[in-house]
Motif scaffolding. Structure first.
Motif, PDB file in Angstrom:
ATOM      1  N   ASN A 322      -0.469  -5.743  -9.092  1.00 47.50           N
ATOM      2  CA  ASN A 322       0.471  -5.410  -8.185  1.00 47.50           C
ATOM      3  C   ASN A 322       1.186  -3.941  -8.783  1.00 47.50           C
ATOM      4  O   ASN A 322       1.686  -2.930  -7.914  1.00 47.50           O
ATOM      5  N   ALA A 326       1.195  -0.754  -6.559  1.00 47.94           N
ATOM      6  CA  ALA A 326       2.264  -0.035  -6.183  1.00 47.94           C
ATOM      7  C   ALA A 326       2.284   1.409  -6.502  1.00 47.94           C
ATOM      8  O   ALA A 326       2.791   2.214  -5.599  1.00 47.94           O
ATOM      9  N   CYS A 329      -0.158   3.261  -4.330  1.00 49.78           N
ATOM     10  CA  CYS A 329       0.523   3.464  -3.016  1.00 49.78           C
ATOM     11  C   CYS A 329       1.420   4.528  -3.003  1.00 49.78           C
ATOM     12  O   CYS A 329       1.686   5.299  -2.157  1.00 49.78           O
ATOM     13  N   ARG A 330       2.456   4.563  -3.974  1.00 49.50           N
ATOM     14  CA  ARG A 330       3.171   5.581  -4.167  1.00 49.50           C
ATOM     15  C   ARG A 330       2.491   7.023  -4.185  1.00 49.50           C
ATOM     16  O   ARG A 330       2.914   8.275  -3.651  1.00 49.50           O
ATOM     17  N   CYS A 337      -6.333   2.024  -3.849  1.00 45.80           N
ATOM     18  CA  CYS A 337      -5.461   0.905  -3.584  1.00 45.80           C
ATOM     19  C   CYS A 337      -6.680  -0.054  -3.112  1.00 45.80           C
ATOM     20  O   CYS A 337      -6.326  -1.455  -3.529  1.00 45.80           O
ATOM     21  N   THR A 355       1.419  -7.907  -3.123  1.00 47.36           N
ATOM     22  CA  THR A 355       0.210  -7.380  -3.135  1.00 47.36           C
ATOM     23  C   THR A 355      -0.155  -6.647  -1.777  1.00 47.36           C
ATOM     24  O   THR A 355      -0.314  -5.706  -1.367  1.00 47.36           O
ATOM     25  N   SER A 357       2.228  -6.113   0.571  1.00 42.67           N
ATOM     26  CA  SER A 357       3.332  -5.060   1.142  1.00 42.67           C
ATOM     27  C   SER A 357       2.561  -3.828   0.447  1.00 42.67           C
ATOM     28  O   SER A 357       3.030  -2.697   1.295  1.00 42.67           O
ATOM     29  N   SER A 358       2.190  -3.760  -0.639  1.00 42.49           N
ATOM     30  CA  SER A 358       1.611  -2.296  -1.114  1.00 42.49           C
ATOM     31  C   SER A 358       0.546  -2.017  -0.214  1.00 42.49           C
ATOM     32  O   SER A 358       0.509  -0.707   0.160  1.00 42.49           O
TER      33      SER A 358
END
Length: 702
Positions: A322, A326, A329-330, A337, A355, A357-358
């Motif tokens: 996770n 994250a 994702c950033r 991802c 997980t 949500s990312s």
């Protein structure tokens, strides 16, 4: 327990003043008769008649339990007999019942009694503590009651009261167990009462001789949360001198503290120190370092830690992945991802809501709505119920990329799942509706928000204000701005910037400048965007002197210009047909360390083409090594056509095609209109036919 009772007897004289509601000499004849009747019924195991118990008062209640202290069965029967009645306890009668329940190992029932006692209106901590100690001395009961009292205060989140009770016990020379001490320190730490936790340890707990590794770990956590990891490490060294040695939990806390502060190298040093003491790192140890690297943007180092975990036989868990997800994702790295998500699944680790949500967030952010929906469906197939965060991400992605109708459906689905739709989700929907120029629908949504008890915030108003400003309805936007302030929603610099931009768009620079002055009066400092918007407005109006006055004001306030502001000023020079000054300003930009971009060059080229100065364009392209892009070609073709230089326009069109750029409709419109104006209809129709072949339908612009 014996030593505890000795200390308690020391306070017998102190408690004598409290004896008024106990012992038979203070009881009336009717009370004594009632007590005897209750005891007679209890000894014969008769049911306790409610009518019999009705006149009972707290003093008599305590006396009955005192008389039954050698029979837990009788004591419990008496307590249970009154449990369903509305009997009004005193602190002392509560304490007596609590002692019986603890002795009977009915800890949960005892805690319920303690909660009722500490929540009783008008009961002070002094009264509660002294009542518990009084009954403890009278009953010769279990000292675990004191531990339970402290623990119940902590679990009820009454931390100040817990500390006060703790200090009162110390004043009476009565101590609780180290477990109760740890419970209090841990509760204070978990809720962020760091200074109070330090004070309690320093003044009450630190001098004890029975501290253990749990005390050590809690205090290391307290000190680390307080922002002083070095002090926490010194504390570990001091405790070792007292014979209390750190375990892997201690070192994990130190590592997490250092990594949270961004001192990952220090975290590594602590991990090596733990290993030197034969304490093997666990998954939590490595996760702290992975999170630290991800927070610092050092993704490759975080991946290397993942590899080290595997080499050392430590299996990554969902938290490891996770953290990496994250960060990916950033970084907007969708490929990484998905690779992490697949690796996580292949290792038998179940993705959780974080997980998803990312992974949903990355595709919502880049506009790949199909993949976003695919992972949303996969999450549901795995039996995970989407939460408010997931729905807000989905709505935001759908609104951002123009699928507002789907976003509204997602809003309805969110309600069906029982999720509370908050102002953040509503603002995403509002933004989507406003971007699609569906302002009336946006107002209906605001009305629905209010009906559901969700009140617009300053972000809601800013979205609506921006929408009206884009449409040129600045007066409506200003009314919303004033409504916002009447409702005590103070606009911030973003809201002011939106309204300033609205006035600049319609050329009302005086009102835009008034807003800037109002910002100063309201202690809201204009930022780079404020100045950039105003300067662009003045440049569009041909008022370069006003723009440069703001340039100087901005410099005086220590705000450095950026390329956007510089491009606005170059555009201002070019609109005033002063490309020479624009070129000189280009050098001024460079002296400030601001390098020109494609917009800079395209603006200059547009200025030169307006002056029909093709040679200057060629010189600029050669001197600056400008790589012509689609926009540049379009500008040059359009300007050639406007000036009637159709040979140059066709030459530039052929060069654009050779470079592999696809012409837009506007290019064909410029060429056709240029040839028609010269009555060269054969060339006009040739480009008309080519435009149709490329899939552009003709319109009325030529």
């Amino acid at each position: 327990m014996t030593s505890q009772l000795v200390r308690i007897r020391h306070w017998r004289r102190y408690f004598s003043s409290l004896a008024a509601e106990s012992t038979s000499p203070q009881c009336s004849a009717s009370d004594i008769f009632l007590i005897e009747k209750i005891l007679w019924a209890l000894r014969r195991d008769h049911p306790l008649n409610p009518t019999l118990l009705h006149p009972l008062n707290p003093s008599s209640y305590t006396q009955v339990l005192l008389e039954c202290c050698n029979s837990l069965y009788m004591s419990q029967k008496f307590i249970d007999g009154l449990a369903s009645t509305n009997f009004k306890h005193s602190s002392k009668s509560f304490a007596a019942a609590i002692h019986v329940l603890v002795r009977s190992r009915r800890i949960s029932d005892a805690q319920v009694m303690i909660l009722r006692m500490i929540r009783r209106s008008g009961a002070s901590r002094v009264e509660i503590v002294d009542s518990v100690l009084y009954v403890l001395e009278k009953f010769g009961s279990n000292c675990l009651v004191l531990d339970l009292l402290i623990r119940t205060y902590v679990q009820a989140r009454k931390f100040r009261e817990a500390v006060e009770a703790f200090e009162l016990l110390k004043l009476r020379n009565v101590s609780v167990s180290i477990n109760a001490c740890n419970c209090l320190l841990g509760g204070l730490c978990r809720t962020g009462w760091i200074d109070l936790a330090k004070k309690v340890y320093r003044e009450v707990i630190g001098k004890r001789t029975d501290l253990n590794v749990y005390t050590l770990n809690i205090m290391v956590n307290v000190l680390s949360k307080g922002g002083d990891v070095e002090e926490a490490q010194r504390f570990v060294a001091e405790m070792e001198k007292r014979g209390i040695f750190a375990d892997i939990v201690t070192y994990n806390t130190l590592i997490r503290g250092y990594c949270f502060d961004g001192r990952i190298k220090k975290g590594f040093e602590v991990m090596r120190l733990a290993m030197s003491k034969c304490l093997e790192p666990c998954v939590s140890t490595y996760n702290s370092i992975v999170v630290g690297f991800c927070k610092a943007g050092q993704y490759s180092d975080a991946k290397e830690v993942l590899n080290e975990m595997r080499r050392n036989g430590v299996f990554p868990d969902a938290s490891t992945y996770n953290a990496l997800l994250a960060e990916s994702c950033r970084r907007k790295d969708a490929v990484e991802c998905e690779a992490l998500f697949d690796e996580m699944s292949s290792r038998g680790l179940a993705p959780d809501l974080f997980t998803y949500s990312s992974i949903i967030g990355i595709f919502a952010g880049i506009g790949n709505l199909d993949r976003m929906k695919s992972y949303y469906e996969d999450m549901q197939l795995r039996g995970l119920k989407p939460d408010k965060i997931i729905f807000t991400i989905l709505i935001g992605g759908l609104c951002k990329y123009g699928s507002v109708s789907d976003a509204m459906k997602m809003h309805d689905e969110m309600a069906k799942h029982g999720c509370v739709i908050d102002v953040v989700a509503y603002n995403s929907l509002l933004n989507g509706l406003c971007n699609e120029r569906m302002v009336s629908e946006a107002h209906l949504l605001v009305d629905r928000m209010r009906e559901r008890g969700v009140f617009p915030d300053f972000c809601t108003y800013t979205i609506l204000i921006r929408s009206y400003c884009k449409e040129g309805n600045v007066d409506v936007a200003l009314n919303l701005f004033n409504t916002m302030r009447r409702r005590n929603l103070n606009p911030d610099v973003v809201t002011y910037n939106v309204l300033v931009d609205g006035f600049c768009r319609i050329g009302e620079m005086g009102r835009a400048m008034d807003l800037k002055e109002e910002m100063f009066r309201n202690s809201i400092l204009p930022n780079l965007i404020t100045y950039g918007t105003l300067m662009n407005g003045f440049c569009n109006a041909g008022l370069l002197s006003e723009a440069f006055r703001l340039w100087n004001e901005m410099a005086d306030k220590g705000i450095s210009p950026n390329i956007v502001i510089c491009n606005s000023l170059i555009k201002g020079y070019c609109r005033n047909n002063d490309t020479k000054k624009a070129l000189r300003f280009l050098e001024k930009m460079r002296s400030r360390g601001i390098e020109p971009d494609r917009i800079t060059y395209n603006t200059l080229i547009h200025g030169f083409m307006k002056e029909e100065n093709v040679e200057a364009v060629v010189e600029l392209a050669e001197a600056e090594k400008v790589v012509l892009d689609s926009v540049t070609f379009h500008i040059m073709i359009d300007q050639f056509c406007r000036s009637g230089r159709m040979r140059g326009a066709v030459s530039m069109y052929e060069k654009m095609m050779k470079e592999g750029f696809r012409p837009e409709r506007s290019v064909f419109t410029s060429l056709i209109n240029g040839f028609v104006s010269q009555e060269n209809l054969s060339e006009a129709f040739r480009f008309h036919d080519e435009m149709v072949q490329r899939g552009f339908a003709p319109d009325d612009k030529f």
